[in-house]
Design a protein around this motif. Sequence first.
Motif, PDB file in Angstrom:
ATOM      1  N   PHE A 125     -13.799   5.391  20.165  1.00 40.94           N
ATOM      2  CA  PHE A 125     -13.813   6.495  19.380  1.00 40.94           C
ATOM      3  C   PHE A 125     -13.011   6.084  18.140  1.00 40.94           C
ATOM      4  O   PHE A 125     -12.860   6.773  17.372  1.00 40.94           O
ATOM      5  CB  PHE A 125     -12.750   7.653  20.009  1.00 40.94           C
ATOM      6  N   HIS A 126     -13.143   4.892  17.686  1.00 44.18           N
ATOM      7  CA  HIS A 126     -12.312   4.211  16.661  1.00 44.18           C
ATOM      8  C   HIS A 126     -10.866   4.550  16.263  1.00 44.18           C
ATOM      9  O   HIS A 126     -10.378   4.558  15.352  1.00 44.18           O
ATOM     10  CB  HIS A 126     -13.099   4.526  15.360  1.00 44.18           C
ATOM     11  N   LEU A 127     -10.472   5.029  17.481  1.00 45.04           N
ATOM     12  CA  LEU A 127      -8.793   5.051  17.347  1.00 45.04           C
ATOM     13  C   LEU A 127      -8.065   3.773  16.826  1.00 45.04           C
ATOM     14  O   LEU A 127      -7.067   4.181  16.132  1.00 45.04           O
ATOM     15  CB  LEU A 127      -8.419   5.674  18.721  1.00 45.04           C
ATOM     16  N   GLY A 128      -8.218   2.729  17.403  1.00 46.30           N
ATOM     17  CA  GLY A 128      -7.497   1.510  17.078  1.00 46.30           C
ATOM     18  C   GLY A 128      -7.772   1.298  15.740  1.00 46.30           C
ATOM     19  O   GLY A 128      -6.886   1.001  14.889  1.00 46.30           O
ATOM     20  N   SER A 129      -8.923   1.728  14.977  1.00 43.90           N
ATOM     21  CA  SER A 129      -9.375   1.428  13.532  1.00 43.90           C
ATOM     22  C   SER A 129      -8.334   2.441  12.749  1.00 43.90           C
ATOM     23  O   SER A 129      -7.610   2.150  11.695  1.00 43.90           O
ATOM     24  CB  SER A 129     -10.389   1.604  13.348  1.00 43.90           C
ATOM     25  N   GLN A 130      -8.186   3.476  13.232  1.00 43.29           N
ATOM     26  CA  GLN A 130      -7.600   4.503  12.720  1.00 43.29           C
ATOM     27  C   GLN A 130      -6.109   4.319  12.694  1.00 43.29           C
ATOM     28  O   GLN A 130      -5.300   4.454  11.612  1.00 43.29           O
ATOM     29  CB  GLN A 130      -7.771   5.909  13.355  1.00 43.29           C
ATOM     30  N   LEU A 131      -5.365   3.778  13.702  1.00 37.90           N
ATOM     31  CA  LEU A 131      -3.797   3.369  13.891  1.00 37.90           C
ATOM     32  C   LEU A 131      -3.644   2.272  12.931  1.00 37.90           C
ATOM     33  O   LEU A 131      -2.780   2.357  12.067  1.00 37.90           O
ATOM     34  CB  LEU A 131      -3.604   3.051  15.353  1.00 37.90           C
ATOM     35  N   LEU A 132      -4.791   1.144  12.726  1.00 37.06           N
ATOM     36  CA  LEU A 132      -4.415   0.127  12.039  1.00 37.06           C
ATOM     37  C   LEU A 132      -4.523   0.563  10.710  1.00 37.06           C
ATOM     38  O   LEU A 132      -3.575   0.005   9.608  1.00 37.06           O
ATOM     39  CB  LEU A 132      -5.560  -1.132  11.965  1.00 37.06           C
ATOM     40  N   ARG A 133      -5.256   1.387  10.086  1.00 35.26           N
ATOM     41  CA  ARG A 133      -5.450   1.859   8.778  1.00 35.26           C
ATOM     42  C   ARG A 133      -4.254   2.569   8.228  1.00 35.26           C
ATOM     43  O   ARG A 133      -3.604   2.622   7.208  1.00 35.26           O
ATOM     44  CB  ARG A 133      -6.785   2.618   8.235  1.00 35.26           C
ATOM     45  N   HIS A 134      -3.476   3.491   9.407  1.00 30.80           N
ATOM     46  CA  HIS A 134      -2.154   4.002   9.265  1.00 30.80           C
ATOM     47  C   HIS A 134      -1.266   3.022   8.741  1.00 30.80           C
ATOM     48  O   HIS A 134      -0.457   3.572   8.096  1.00 30.80           O
ATOM     49  CB  HIS A 134      -2.028   4.918  10.528  1.00 30.80           C
ATOM     50  N   ALA A 135      -1.088   2.157   9.755  1.00 31.03           N
ATOM     51  CA  ALA A 135       0.042   1.123   9.396  1.00 31.03           C
ATOM     52  C   ALA A 135      -0.140   0.366   8.038  1.00 31.03           C
ATOM     53  O   ALA A 135       0.804  -0.038   7.290  1.00 31.03           O
ATOM     54  CB  ALA A 135       0.069   0.183  10.643  1.00 31.03           C
ATOM     55  N   GLU A 136      -1.364  -0.043   7.807  1.00 32.05           N
ATOM     56  CA  GLU A 136      -1.779  -0.781   6.527  1.00 32.05           C
ATOM     57  C   GLU A 136      -1.299  -0.003   5.326  1.00 32.05           C
ATOM     58  O   GLU A 136      -0.784  -0.258   4.357  1.00 32.05           O
ATOM     59  CB  GLU A 136      -3.515  -1.190   6.434  1.00 32.05           C
ATOM     60  N   ASN A 137      -1.601   1.149   5.570  1.00 30.55           N
ATOM     61  CA  ASN A 137      -1.474   2.256   4.323  1.00 30.55           C
ATOM     62  C   ASN A 137       0.222   2.312   4.126  1.00 30.55           C
ATOM     63  O   ASN A 137       0.655   2.694   3.187  1.00 30.55           O
ATOM     64  CB  ASN A 137      -1.794   3.808   4.508  1.00 30.55           C
ATOM     65  N   ALA A 138       0.990   2.549   5.331  1.00 31.54           N
ATOM     66  CA  ALA A 138       2.132   2.489   5.346  1.00 31.54           C
ATOM     67  C   ALA A 138       3.088   1.567   4.750  1.00 31.54           C
ATOM     68  O   ALA A 138       3.907   1.566   3.927  1.00 31.54           O
ATOM     69  CB  ALA A 138       2.755   2.928   6.382  1.00 31.54           C
ATOM     70  N   ILE A 139       2.699   0.144   5.130  1.00 33.18           N
ATOM     71  CA  ILE A 139       3.059  -1.197   4.691  1.00 33.18           C
ATOM     72  C   ILE A 139       2.945  -1.175   3.109  1.00 33.18           C
ATOM     73  O   ILE A 139       3.813  -1.540   2.387  1.00 33.18           O
ATOM     74  CB  ILE A 139       2.508  -2.118   5.444  1.00 33.18           C
ATOM     75  N   SER A 140       1.656  -0.929   2.677  1.00 34.74           N
ATOM     76  CA  SER A 140       1.286  -0.828   1.350  1.00 34.74           C
ATOM     77  C   SER A 140       2.088   0.047   0.694  1.00 34.74           C
ATOM     78  O   SER A 140       2.595  -0.309  -0.459  1.00 34.74           O
ATOM     79  CB  SER A 140      -0.159  -0.703   1.184  1.00 34.74           C
ATOM     80  N   MET A 141       2.346   1.236   0.858  1.00 34.46           N
ATOM     81  CA  MET A 141       3.390   2.216   0.200  1.00 34.46           C
ATOM     82  C   MET A 141       4.747   1.755   0.116  1.00 34.46           C
ATOM     83  O   MET A 141       5.238   2.006  -0.715  1.00 34.46           O
ATOM     84  CB  MET A 141       3.040   3.627   0.944  1.00 34.46           C
ATOM     85  N   ASN A 142       5.115   0.844   0.876  1.00 33.81           N
ATOM     86  CA  ASN A 142       6.501   0.257   1.164  1.00 33.81           C
ATOM     87  C   ASN A 142       6.481  -0.860   0.123  1.00 33.81           C
ATOM     88  O   ASN A 142       7.435  -1.826   0.356  1.00 33.81           O
ATOM     89  CB  ASN A 142       6.914   0.194   2.485  1.00 33.81           C
ATOM     90  N   GLY A 143       5.304  -1.338  -0.517  1.00 32.93           N
ATOM     91  CA  GLY A 143       5.503  -2.591  -1.332  1.00 32.93           C
ATOM     92  C   GLY A 143       4.757  -3.680  -0.594  1.00 32.93           C
ATOM     93  O   GLY A 143       4.916  -4.877  -1.407  1.00 32.93           O
ATOM     94  N   GLY A 144       4.437  -3.696   0.685  1.00 31.13           N
ATOM     95  CA  GLY A 144       3.722  -4.709   1.353  1.00 31.13           C
ATOM     96  C   GLY A 144       2.123  -5.380   0.462  1.00 31.13           C
ATOM     97  O   GLY A 144       1.542  -4.244   0.311  1.00 31.13           O
TER      98      GLY A 144
END
Length: 182
Positions: A125-144
């Motif tokens: 159901f692409h849940l892993g991809s959604q979780l990964l995008r969530h973490a990447e976005n959070a990291i990016s928003m914190n300057g990563g």
Amino acid sequence: MNKFVQLLAFVGLLVISGNAVGHSETGRPRIVSFDRVRHFAAVMQICRENCKNLGQCDGFEPGDPRACLRLQAELQTPVASSDYTVAVIERNNEASGFIQYSLFSGGLFPPSITLLAVSNNSRRFHLGSQLLRHAENAISMNGGQQVVLTTLSEQGADFCTNQNYVLKPLHPIFPGCWFKDL
């Protein structure tokens, strides 16, 4: 009170309680912050199902209630003292997967995704991809600007490749380090 009014009252309570806990009305997967009361048992079960791929079996077989003791200890640590963020994806009002990640770099490594797992009955159901995008976005928003993801399985390696991560083995003890620029 007639039965029709009772039915309307019951349906109204269901709608109110459904909105009160923050689930989407459409039944679409929703990513939320880990809540120890709501998610602990389900996250531990998902970890136990996937413990070999996560490196969390601790000498036990997948599904064994004694597996995932390190994650259990981390999830029971007060949030303020944890270096990691845990997010849960809910599908049909149930925890169906989780991701654990750090928002900040730890010396030699950029921010990292340390655990990512989806329950066996929620795959495809692409849940892993959604979780990964969530973490990447959070990291990016914190300057990563870059993120590292470690994996211990061929299935994880295929997933990383499909998500545009590049394998860069750093050390024999860390053979499955996958990097992605954000």
